[in-house]
Design an enzyme around this catalytic site. Structure first.
Site: not given
Lengths: 319, 324
Positions: B60, B129
């Protein structure tokens, strides 16, 4: 590899320009003439000079918190740099950035960086843009031994390698991440070893020998331009000053510093040029005088320039 | 007028911008042949090829940083984070690099990148999440933050995001991907910083973000049955934030409730409430109330997750409380 006389003089000039610039900053900081704090590049000049001598104007670099040398070597304007470090509105960043954030996108300089390891992904992105457009350019990421331990650097090395991007990772191993010696921060002694993990060449050079740096970076740049992917070049060097000006340097012995000062890359290069008849003593003196004048003009420009107006605070947050 | 899902609207916006501008490309995890974790980039790999729809490793920091560097070098990358929660891994590249480069460099560069990321709870994805993190991003000068609620807004705001010369964090609610709505044939780019009055009313202003817009509209119907006429406003972007529309509404209704799915503490609702209080406290006939998630991580088990996510009934309760 034969290095032209012109290239030798160019690299020497760059090193001397950096040396004089940084020496003046050391003086100005001690005299409280500049705000904030500075990380000086004294002793490491051969890395920036040798690396950038292998680049063209349109090539990109990302720099570090110790970035003045990279910016000067990539063609940065001394007046605009000095004015920025003085916090003046005429500086590269209109006084918004200071020492750690100077950039000149027209010269491919995507910024010095206040975050250790911040530049790796950005250089990788510039490499991605080059590859996407099929351009004959490269991106060079300067990073220190400290940054080599950051996840961002490892991610950048991996992505550049996986995508065979035209990026050259130039590691400046000056032995210390602030006060912490590399013997305490990593299990290896050569950062170049890490290249193997990314299947890219990992080369070690004497970072105080400008010709050695130039040759290694030239080879890495050629590889990148041919589409063969990134390289890692580790330049072993040393910072003469502390991490920042004002650092008491209690973490290292004076003898160690003295040993490295004996390896000063600048007289070493001067001697080589004199021995090889590239320049005479007189020509060298003239070159020094020219740079000293140029630097004095930059200082005068910075000193005489206005400070920003408080209302300028609000400019350039958004495009 | 076409009925489209939120996801199809996003996909259309990406496709059209890529057709229009060769500098637009997509990078992210599984965005290629796989079509994106939730399917937003489906079909784009087949149409534009690997060069323009590029799978990255799970990396990321390098995704956000590479988008930043490519944007500084003149491209207009759209990068995707599979879940907004993963921004923790890459935050430096977003908030210290992308967001600040223009300012630090004295205005001499632009960073035209978009970071798309799904957020929100409701699919049993648990604490790492499911978060709603818009307040993190709106706190950073230099970033713009969009959070569309409807397919039409998803389409129009994404066009604007891609064309914007600043880094834009584009927050999609994952539960909305399958929601259908009308997207007019002549739909176009929707300017940032322009709130939408979703329902006109006179008695209370409900400012709602993202999925909570639907809850606010549902609450407004319940309130209407009780004789309370609520106005519902969707800011659509929280940076820039259209306070003018909110303030005009509160001047009319004299009452404000702000609703979002993010944890209430330190949320966007606190900012909106504070600005209203600073600007027009004398217009208020009631206290301001915020509706948001409790100060806990997002839990996994269905009854716990349900208890975490604020809904229409919480908005109704808030309105009734301040009016009582």
């Amino acid at each position: 590899m034969t290095i032209s006389k012109k290239k030798m003089i160019e690299m020497y000039t760059t090193m001397y320009r950096i040396r004089q610039f940084e020496s003046k900053l050391q003086e100005f900081f001690a005299a409280s003439k500049i705000p904030g704090f500075v990380h000086l590049y004294l002793g490491e000049e051969a890395v920036a000079a040798g690396a950038c001598a292998a680049l063209n104007k349109e090539d990109y670099i990302t720099s570090t918190h110790r970035g003045h040398g990279h910016l000067i070597a990539k063609g940065g304007d001394l007046k605009l740099m000095m004015a920025e470090i003085f916090g003046k509105s005429t500086g590269y960043c209109k006084g918004k950035g200071g020492s750690m954030h100077i950039a000149d996108v027209d010269l491919g300089i995507l910024g010095a960086n206040g975050i250790v390891g911040g530049g790796g992904p950005i250089a990788t992105g510039a490499g991605m843009a080059i590859q996407y457009r099929g351009e004959d350019r490269v991106a060079v990421c300067f990073f220190g031994d400290g940054a080599s331990n950051q996840g961002t650097t490892q991610e950048a090395l991996n992505l550049a390698s996986a995508w065979e991007l035209p990026v050259v990772f130039v590691n400046e191993n000056n032995g210390y991440g602030i006060s912490c010696p590399i013997s305490k921060s990593m299990a290896i002694t050569d950062i170049a070893d890490r290249a193997a993990g990314y299947d890219m060449p990992g080369v070690i050079v004497d970072g105080n020998d400008v010709t050695a740096v130039y040759e290694a970076i030239t080879a890495a740049v050629a590889r990148a331009r041919k589409g063969e992917g990134p390289s890692l070049v580790e330049c072993k060097t040393y910072r003469w000053r502390g991490h920042f000006e004002g650092d008491a340097c209690t973490y290292r012995e004076k003898d160690e510093v003295d040993e490295w000062i004996k390896k000063d890359p600048i007289p070493r290069c001067a001697q080589k040029m004199l021995d090889e008849g590239i320049l005479t003593e007189k020509e060298l003196d003239a070159l020094h005088a020219k740079i000293d004048t140029e630097l004095q003009e930059a200082i005068t420009f910075a000193e005489e320039s206005p400070l920003p107006e408080p209302a300028d605070l609000f400019e350039d947050v958004y495009a | 007028m076409a009925q489209k899902t939120y996801m199809q609207a996003l996909n259309d916006a990406l496709r059209e911008e890529m057709e229009r501008d060769p500098n637009v490309l997509i990078i992210g995890e599984d965005v290629g042949q796989f079509g994106g974790c939730f399917g937003v980039t489906k079909g784009l790999f087949d149409q534009f090829g690997e060069k323009r729809v590029r799978d990255t490793p799970i990396t990321e920091s390098a995704i956000v940083g590479a988008a930043t560097g490519a944007a500084a070098a003149g491209l207009r990358p759209v990068c995707e984070l599979m879940f907004v929660d993963f921004i923790g891994v890459s935050m430096d590249q977003l908030f210290n690099q992308a967001a600040k480069m223009r300012y630090m460099f004295g205005g001499k560069t632009t960073i035209p990148m978009v970071l798309r990321a799904p957020q929100g709870a409701g699919i049993g994805a648990a604490a790492q999440h499911s978060q709603s993190l818009e307040s993190w991003f709106m706190h950073i000068p230099g970033l713009k933050v969009a959070m569309p609620a409807t397919p039409e807004d998803a389409y129009g705001l994404l066009l604007t995001a891609i064309r914007d010369d600043n880094p834009v964090v584009f927050l999609e609610h994952k539960v909305l991907y399958g929601v259908e709505g009308e997207v007019p044939d002549n739909a176009g780019a929707i300017p940032f910083g322009q709130a939408k009055i979703c329902r006109e009313g006179t008695d209370v202003t409900i400012v709602a973000l993202s999925k909570m817009v639907y809850s606010a509209l549902e609450a407004a119907e319940t309130l209407a049955a009780k004789g309370i006429n609520a106005e519902v406003i969707d800011p659509r972007t929280v940076s820039p934030l259209d306070m003018d529309t909110i303030i005009e509404s509160v001047k009319k209704t004299h009452s404000l409730v702000v609703a979002h799915e993010a944890v209430k503490t330190g949320g966007a609702g606190a900012e909106i409430a504070a600005q209203v209080a600073e600007e027009i406290i004398d217009y208020l006939d009631t206290p301001i109330m915020r509706v948001g998630a409790p100060f806990t991580p997002v839990p996994f088990s269905p009854p716990l997750e349900e208890a975490f996510i604020p809904g229409a009934e919480d908005i109704v309760a808030a309105v009734e409380q301040i009016r009582s």
